[in-house]
Design a protein around this motif. Structure first.
Motif, PDB file in Angstrom:
ATOM      1  N   ALA A  16       0.854  -1.195   0.000  1.00  0.00           N
ATOM      2  CA  ALA A  16       0.000   0.000   0.000  1.00  0.00           C
ATOM      3  C   ALA A  16       0.884   1.238   0.000  1.00  0.00           C
ATOM      4  CB  ALA A  16      -0.906   0.008   1.217  1.00  0.00           C
ATOM      5  N   PHE A  17       0.290   2.382  -0.296  1.00  0.00           N
ATOM      6  CA  PHE A  17       0.975   3.670  -0.253  1.00  0.00           C
ATOM      7  C   PHE A  17       0.224   4.538   0.739  1.00  0.00           C
ATOM      8  CE2 PHE A  17       2.338   7.863  -1.527  1.00  0.00           C
ATOM      9  CZ  PHE A  17       3.621   7.677  -2.004  1.00  0.00           C
ATOM     10  N   TYR A  18       0.920   5.144   1.666  1.00  0.00           N
ATOM     11  CA  TYR A  18       0.308   5.890   2.766  1.00  0.00           C
ATOM     12  C   TYR A  18       0.479   7.398   2.550  1.00  0.00           C
ATOM     13  CZ  TYR A  18      -0.178   7.346   7.726  1.00  0.00           C
ATOM     14  OH  TYR A  18      -0.528   7.947   8.901  1.00  0.00           O
ATOM     15  N   PHE A  19      -0.597   8.054   2.096  1.00  0.00           N
ATOM     16  CA  PHE A  19      -0.640   9.510   1.959  1.00  0.00           C
ATOM     17  C   PHE A  19      -1.269  10.114   3.208  1.00  0.00           C
ATOM     18  CE2 PHE A  19      -0.800   9.050  -2.789  1.00  0.00           C
ATOM     19  CZ  PHE A  19       0.195   9.956  -3.103  1.00  0.00           C
ATOM     20  N   LEU A  35       4.807  18.909  11.821  1.00  0.00           N
ATOM     21  CA  LEU A  35       3.958  17.807  11.364  1.00  0.00           C
ATOM     22  C   LEU A  35       4.637  17.008  10.258  1.00  0.00           C
ATOM     23  CD1 LEU A  35       1.286  16.272  11.515  1.00  0.00           C
ATOM     24  CD2 LEU A  35       0.351  17.915   9.880  1.00  0.00           C
ATOM     25  N   ILE A  36       5.302  17.679   9.349  1.00  0.00           N
ATOM     26  CA  ILE A  36       6.015  16.982   8.265  1.00  0.00           C
ATOM     27  C   ILE A  36       7.032  16.014   8.864  1.00  0.00           C
ATOM     28  CG2 ILE A  36       7.689  17.284   6.388  1.00  0.00           C
ATOM     29  CD1 ILE A  36       6.197  19.993   5.804  1.00  0.00           C
ATOM     30  N   GLY A  37       7.798  16.473   9.835  1.00  0.00           N
ATOM     31  CA  GLY A  37       8.784  15.613  10.487  1.00  0.00           C
ATOM     32  C   GLY A  37       8.150  14.425  11.181  1.00  0.00           C
ATOM     33  N   ARG A  38       7.062  14.662  11.877  1.00  0.00           N
ATOM     34  CA  ARG A  38       6.361  13.570  12.564  1.00  0.00           C
ATOM     35  C   ARG A  38       5.800  12.561  11.573  1.00  0.00           C
ATOM     36  NH1 ARG A  38       3.806  14.880  18.132  1.00  0.00           N
ATOM     37  NH2 ARG A  38       5.225  16.480  18.876  1.00  0.00           N
ATOM     38  N   CYS A  39       5.266  13.068  10.465  1.00  0.00           N
ATOM     39  CA  CYS A  39       4.719  12.175   9.443  1.00  0.00           C
ATOM     40  C   CYS A  39       5.808  11.264   8.885  1.00  0.00           C
ATOM     41  CB  CYS A  39       4.091  12.978   8.308  1.00  0.00           C
ATOM     42  SG  CYS A  39       2.538  13.776   8.756  1.00  0.00           S
ATOM     43  N   GLU A  40       6.971  11.832   8.613  1.00  0.00           N
ATOM     44  CA  GLU A  40       8.076  11.024   8.102  1.00  0.00           C
ATOM     45  C   GLU A  40       8.492   9.967   9.125  1.00  0.00           C
ATOM     46  OE1 GLU A  40      11.095  13.776   6.788  1.00  0.00           O
ATOM     47  OE2 GLU A  40      10.184  13.845   4.794  1.00  0.00           O
ATOM     48  N   SER A  68      10.434  21.882   0.763  1.00  0.00           N
ATOM     49  CA  SER A  68      11.722  22.271   1.335  1.00  0.00           C
ATOM     50  C   SER A  68      12.051  21.506   2.611  1.00  0.00           C
ATOM     51  CB  SER A  68      11.774  23.780   1.582  1.00  0.00           C
ATOM     52  OG  SER A  68      10.830  24.166   2.544  1.00  0.00           O
ATOM     53  N   ASN A  69      11.075  20.784   3.182  1.00  0.00           N
ATOM     54  CA  ASN A  69      11.303  20.053   4.423  1.00  0.00           C
ATOM     55  C   ASN A  69      11.156  18.539   4.283  1.00  0.00           C
ATOM     56  OD1 ASN A  69      11.627  22.079   6.787  1.00  0.00           O
ATOM     57  ND2 ASN A  69      10.046  22.940   5.468  1.00  0.00           N
ATOM     58  N   SER A  70      10.912  18.057   3.061  1.00  0.00           N
ATOM     59  CA  SER A  70      10.732  16.627   2.854  1.00  0.00           C
ATOM     60  C   SER A  70      11.093  16.256   1.420  1.00  0.00           C
ATOM     61  CB  SER A  70       9.288  16.232   3.125  1.00  0.00           C
ATOM     62  OG  SER A  70       9.096  14.863   2.872  1.00  0.00           O
ATOM     63  N   LYS A  71      11.568  15.045   1.252  1.00  0.00           N
ATOM     64  CA  LYS A  71      11.825  14.519  -0.088  1.00  0.00           C
ATOM     65  C   LYS A  71      10.667  13.656  -0.577  1.00  0.00           C
ATOM     66  CE  LYS A  71      16.761  14.635   0.541  1.00  0.00           C
ATOM     67  NZ  LYS A  71      17.553  15.262  -0.428  1.00  0.00           N
ATOM     68  N   LEU A  72       9.636  13.520   0.256  1.00  0.00           N
ATOM     69  CA  LEU A  72       8.465  12.724  -0.129  1.00  0.00           C
ATOM     70  C   LEU A  72       7.624  13.471  -1.158  1.00  0.00           C
ATOM     71  CD1 LEU A  72       7.393  11.423   3.397  1.00  0.00           C
ATOM     72  CD2 LEU A  72       8.695  10.209   1.640  1.00  0.00           C
TER      73      LEU A  72
END
Length: 94
Positions: A16-19, A35-40, A68-72
């Protein structure tokens, strides 16, 4: 096709892919970066960006902050025609 292929490869590996959906009207600034950091940390595979209404949020800035804060992957999930930007990696229409 690059993002599509990335999503397909994650699905093949994990099943699966988790968005996670981020609504610019509901979160921004330092809260968004946190939040971006926590999600990663929690294993999110990509971000959907959009909302039903865009009343107060800065759509473009939200995309910039995510990129700018994630490579996802940052994928637009538009609620209306004002939620489209070339800054995102892809767009999801239902």
């Amino acid at each position: 096709m690059r993002i599509y292929n990335h999503i397909q490869s994650i699905i093949e590996k994990k099943g699966a892919f988790y968005f996670i959906l981020l609504d610019p009207d509901k979160i921004n600034g330092d809260n968004l970066v946190e939040l971006i950091g926590r999600c990663e940390e929690m294993g999110v595979d990509g971000f959907l960006i959009g909302g039903s209404l865009m009343l107060n949020g800065d759509f473009e800035k939200t995309i910039d902050t995510i990129k700018s804060n994630s490579k996802l992957p940052a994928v637009i999930f538009p609620g209306d025609v004002n939620q489209i930007s070339p800054k995102a990696d892809a767009i999801l229409f239902l």
